[in-house]
Structures are given as structure tokens and as C-alpha cells.
Design a protein around this motif. Structure first.
Motif, PDB file in Angstrom:
ATOM      1  N   ARG A  13       0.838  -1.205   0.000  1.00  0.00           N
ATOM      2  CA  ARG A  13       0.000   0.000   0.000  1.00  0.00           C
ATOM      3  C   ARG A  13       0.868   1.248   0.000  1.00  0.00           C
ATOM      4  O   ARG A  13       1.946   1.264   0.565  1.00  0.00           O
ATOM      5  CB  ARG A  13      -0.879   0.023   1.239  1.00  0.00           C
ATOM      6  N   ALA A  14       0.322   2.259  -0.604  1.00  0.00           N
ATOM      7  CA  ALA A  14       1.012   3.556  -0.578  1.00  0.00           C
ATOM      8  C   ALA A  14       0.928   4.110   0.839  1.00  0.00           C
ATOM      9  O   ALA A  14      -0.093   3.952   1.510  1.00  0.00           O
ATOM     10  CB  ALA A  14       0.351   4.521  -1.548  1.00  0.00           C
ATOM     11  N   PRO A  15       1.977   4.697   1.308  1.00  0.00           N
ATOM     12  CA  PRO A  15       1.933   5.264   2.659  1.00  0.00           C
ATOM     13  C   PRO A  15       0.880   6.362   2.756  1.00  0.00           C
ATOM     14  O   PRO A  15       0.553   7.016   1.770  1.00  0.00           O
ATOM     15  CB  PRO A  15       3.336   5.831   2.866  1.00  0.00           C
ATOM     16  N   ALA A  16       0.349   6.560   3.950  1.00  0.00           N
ATOM     17  CA  ALA A  16      -0.681   7.582   4.168  1.00  0.00           C
ATOM     18  C   ALA A  16      -0.181   8.957   3.744  1.00  0.00           C
ATOM     19  O   ALA A  16      -0.947   9.808   3.343  1.00  0.00           O
ATOM     20  CB  ALA A  16      -1.088   7.594   5.637  1.00  0.00           C
ATOM     21  N   ARG A  17       1.097   9.155   3.789  1.00  0.00           N
ATOM     22  CA  ARG A  17       1.692  10.437   3.448  1.00  0.00           C
ATOM     23  C   ARG A  17       1.440  10.834   1.993  1.00  0.00           C
ATOM     24  O   ARG A  17       1.470  12.002   1.654  1.00  0.00           O
ATOM     25  CB  ARG A  17       3.193  10.356   3.712  1.00  0.00           C
ATOM     26  N   MET A  18       1.188   9.886   1.142  1.00  0.00           N
ATOM     27  CA  MET A  18       0.932  10.170  -0.271  1.00  0.00           C
ATOM     28  C   MET A  18      -0.221  11.157  -0.440  1.00  0.00           C
ATOM     29  O   MET A  18      -0.253  11.908  -1.376  1.00  0.00           O
ATOM     30  CB  MET A  18       0.639   8.886  -1.047  1.00  0.00           C
ATOM     31  N   MET A  19      -1.146  11.153   0.500  1.00  0.00           N
ATOM     32  CA  MET A  19      -2.283  12.054   0.420  1.00  0.00           C
ATOM     33  C   MET A  19      -1.811  13.512   0.408  1.00  0.00           C
ATOM     34  O   MET A  19      -2.418  14.344  -0.229  1.00  0.00           O
ATOM     35  CB  MET A  19      -3.223  11.798   1.605  1.00  0.00           C
ATOM     36  N   THR A  20      -0.726  13.815   1.103  1.00  0.00           N
ATOM     37  CA  THR A  20      -0.255  15.201   1.141  1.00  0.00           C
ATOM     38  C   THR A  20       0.240  15.665  -0.221  1.00  0.00           C
ATOM     39  O   THR A  20       0.267  16.852  -0.485  1.00  0.00           O
ATOM     40  CB  THR A  20       0.860  15.395   2.186  1.00  0.00           C
ATOM     41  N   ALA A  21       0.617  14.727  -1.073  1.00  0.00           N
ATOM     42  CA  ALA A  21       1.077  15.115  -2.406  1.00  0.00           C
ATOM     43  C   ALA A  21      -0.026  15.868  -3.143  1.00  0.00           C
ATOM     44  O   ALA A  21       0.244  16.796  -3.886  1.00  0.00           O
ATOM     45  CB  ALA A  21       1.530  13.899  -3.195  1.00  0.00           C
ATOM     46  N   LYS A  22      -1.269  15.488  -2.904  1.00  0.00           N
ATOM     47  CA  LYS A  22      -2.389  16.171  -3.539  1.00  0.00           C
ATOM     48  C   LYS A  22      -2.384  17.654  -3.151  1.00  0.00           C
ATOM     49  O   LYS A  22      -2.556  18.517  -3.990  1.00  0.00           O
ATOM     50  CB  LYS A  22      -3.702  15.523  -3.106  1.00  0.00           C
ATOM     51  N   TYR A  23      -2.170  17.939  -1.900  1.00  0.00           N
ATOM     52  CA  TYR A  23      -2.176  19.317  -1.452  1.00  0.00           C
ATOM     53  C   TYR A  23      -0.952  20.066  -1.964  1.00  0.00           C
ATOM     54  O   TYR A  23      -1.025  21.215  -2.297  1.00  0.00           O
ATOM     55  CB  TYR A  23      -2.274  19.379   0.073  1.00  0.00           C
ATOM     56  N   ASP A  24       0.179  19.386  -2.023  1.00  0.00           N
ATOM     57  CA  ASP A  24       1.374  20.014  -2.577  1.00  0.00           C
ATOM     58  C   ASP A  24       1.142  20.381  -4.041  1.00  0.00           C
ATOM     59  O   ASP A  24       1.580  21.432  -4.488  1.00  0.00           O
ATOM     60  CB  ASP A  24       2.581  19.099  -2.447  1.00  0.00           C
ATOM     61  N   MET A  25       0.478  19.508  -4.772  1.00  0.00           N
ATOM     62  CA  MET A  25       0.198  19.787  -6.181  1.00  0.00           C
ATOM     63  C   MET A  25      -0.748  20.983  -6.319  1.00  0.00           C
ATOM     64  O   MET A  25      -0.596  21.799  -7.218  1.00  0.00           O
ATOM     65  CB  MET A  25      -0.379  18.556  -6.886  1.00  0.00           C
ATOM     66  N   VAL A  26      -1.699  21.094  -5.424  1.00  0.00           N
ATOM     67  CA  VAL A  26      -2.609  22.242  -5.454  1.00  0.00           C
ATOM     68  C   VAL A  26      -1.812  23.525  -5.221  1.00  0.00           C
ATOM     69  O   VAL A  26      -1.982  24.507  -5.932  1.00  0.00           O
ATOM     70  CB  VAL A  26      -3.736  22.087  -4.405  1.00  0.00           C
ATOM     71  N   LYS A  27      -0.924  23.495  -4.232  1.00  0.00           N
ATOM     72  CA  LYS A  27      -0.116  24.673  -3.940  1.00  0.00           C
ATOM     73  C   LYS A  27       0.797  25.006  -5.120  1.00  0.00           C
ATOM     74  O   LYS A  27       0.934  26.175  -5.486  1.00  0.00           O
ATOM     75  CB  LYS A  27       0.724  24.454  -2.683  1.00  0.00           C
ATOM     76  N   MET A  28       1.397  23.986  -5.717  1.00  0.00           N
ATOM     77  CA  MET A  28       2.279  24.238  -6.859  1.00  0.00           C
ATOM     78  C   MET A  28       1.488  24.844  -8.022  1.00  0.00           C
ATOM     79  O   MET A  28       1.980  25.746  -8.701  1.00  0.00           O
ATOM     80  CB  MET A  28       2.995  22.956  -7.291  1.00  0.00           C
ATOM     81  N   LYS A  29       0.270  24.381  -8.236  1.00  0.00           N
ATOM     82  CA  LYS A  29      -0.568  24.951  -9.302  1.00  0.00           C
ATOM     83  C   LYS A  29      -0.877  26.412  -9.002  1.00  0.00           C
ATOM     84  O   LYS A  29      -0.816  27.266  -9.893  1.00  0.00           O
ATOM     85  CB  LYS A  29      -1.858  24.153  -9.442  1.00  0.00           C
ATOM     86  N   GLN A  30      -1.176  26.720  -7.745  1.00  0.00           N
ATOM     87  CA  GLN A  30      -1.445  28.102  -7.363  1.00  0.00           C
ATOM     88  C   GLN A  30      -0.204  28.971  -7.588  1.00  0.00           C
ATOM     89  O   GLN A  30      -0.308  30.092  -8.083  1.00  0.00           O
ATOM     90  CB  GLN A  30      -1.869  28.180  -5.897  1.00  0.00           C
ATOM     91  N   LEU A  31       0.961  28.445  -7.226  1.00  0.00           N
ATOM     92  CA  LEU A  31       2.202  29.189  -7.421  1.00  0.00           C
ATOM     93  C   LEU A  31       2.464  29.447  -8.904  1.00  0.00           C
ATOM     94  O   LEU A  31       2.897  30.539  -9.283  1.00  0.00           O
ATOM     95  CB  LEU A  31       3.383  28.449  -6.796  1.00  0.00           C
ATOM     96  N   MET A  32       2.186  28.456  -9.744  1.00  0.00           N
ATOM     97  CA  MET A  32       2.387  28.636 -11.188  1.00  0.00           C
ATOM     98  C   MET A  32       1.432  29.695 -11.737  1.00  0.00           C
ATOM     99  O   MET A  32       1.816  30.488 -12.597  1.00  0.00           O
ATOM    100  CB  MET A  32       2.209  27.309 -11.925  1.00  0.00           C
TER     101      MET A  32
END
Length: 103
Positions: A4-23
Motif C-alpha cells: 500500500r502507498a503510505p498515508a503520506r501520499m495524500m499530502t502530495a495532492k495538497y502540494d500539487m494544489v499549492k504548486m498549481k497556485q504558485l504557477m
């Protein structure tokens, strides 16, 4: 055993949202600077402005971009002939957007 993917993988979704906002903030700022500089796209901007990267490699905004005065200093060095009032407007708008990002 199920791999299984570690629970931490869920935070990648939020990081991607932030990166999109920064772009989006980066695009808005560079479009305004292009209009001021008289170029069609960011490739026509001075290198120092093209190299601005709000997200860096870890998603943290570099200190030289966190205040209006610091960002304005980058703009003024890169575009010394541009009207300071207009550069300040762009810097203020950009920093306001950065400050409004989801933490």
C-alpha cells in the motif's frame, strides 16, 4: 501482503494544489511584466525575472520573493528603465497573492 502507498501520499495532492497556485501567480506576474516590457511572452523578459521560481524544489517560497520591497528590488535590477510605480504595483499584487495561499 498488499503493498500500500503510505498515508503520506495524500499530502502530495495538497502540494500539487499549492504548486498549481504558485504557477498561476507566476504566470500572472510575468504576463504583467511582459506587458510593461513590451514582449510577447516570458522568453522576452530579462533572465533574472525568467528565473523567478516561487515554489523552488521544496514548495517553500524563497525569501527574496516574500516581501514587496524584496521582489521590487529584483524587478528594478532586471528592468532598470521601467516605471518604479508600475513595478511596485506588480510586486504588491504578487506578494498579496502569495500571502493568500492556502497554508
Amino acid at each position: 501482503m498488499v503493498d500500500r502507498a503510505p498515508a503520506r501520499m495524500m499530502t502530495a495532492k495538497y502540494d500539487m494544489v499549492k504548486m498549481k497556485q504558485l504557477m498561476e501567480i507566476d504566470d500572472t506576474m510575468k504576463n504583467a511584466l511582459c506587458a510593461l516590457h513590451g514582449c510577447a511572452d516570458e522568453d522576452g523578459l530579462p533572465d533574472e525575472i525568467q528565473e523567478i521560481d516561487f515554489g523552488g524544489t521544496n514548495g517553500e517560497i524563497a525569501p527574496e520573493y516574500t516581501t514587496v520591497e524584496a521582489l521590487l528590488a529584483v524587478f528594478k535590477r532586471a528592468m532598470p528603465g521601467a516605471p518604479e510605480a508600475r513595478l511596485r504595483d506588480i510586486a504588491e499584487s504578487t506578494v498579496k497573492q502569495l500571502d493568500g495561499l492556502e497554508k
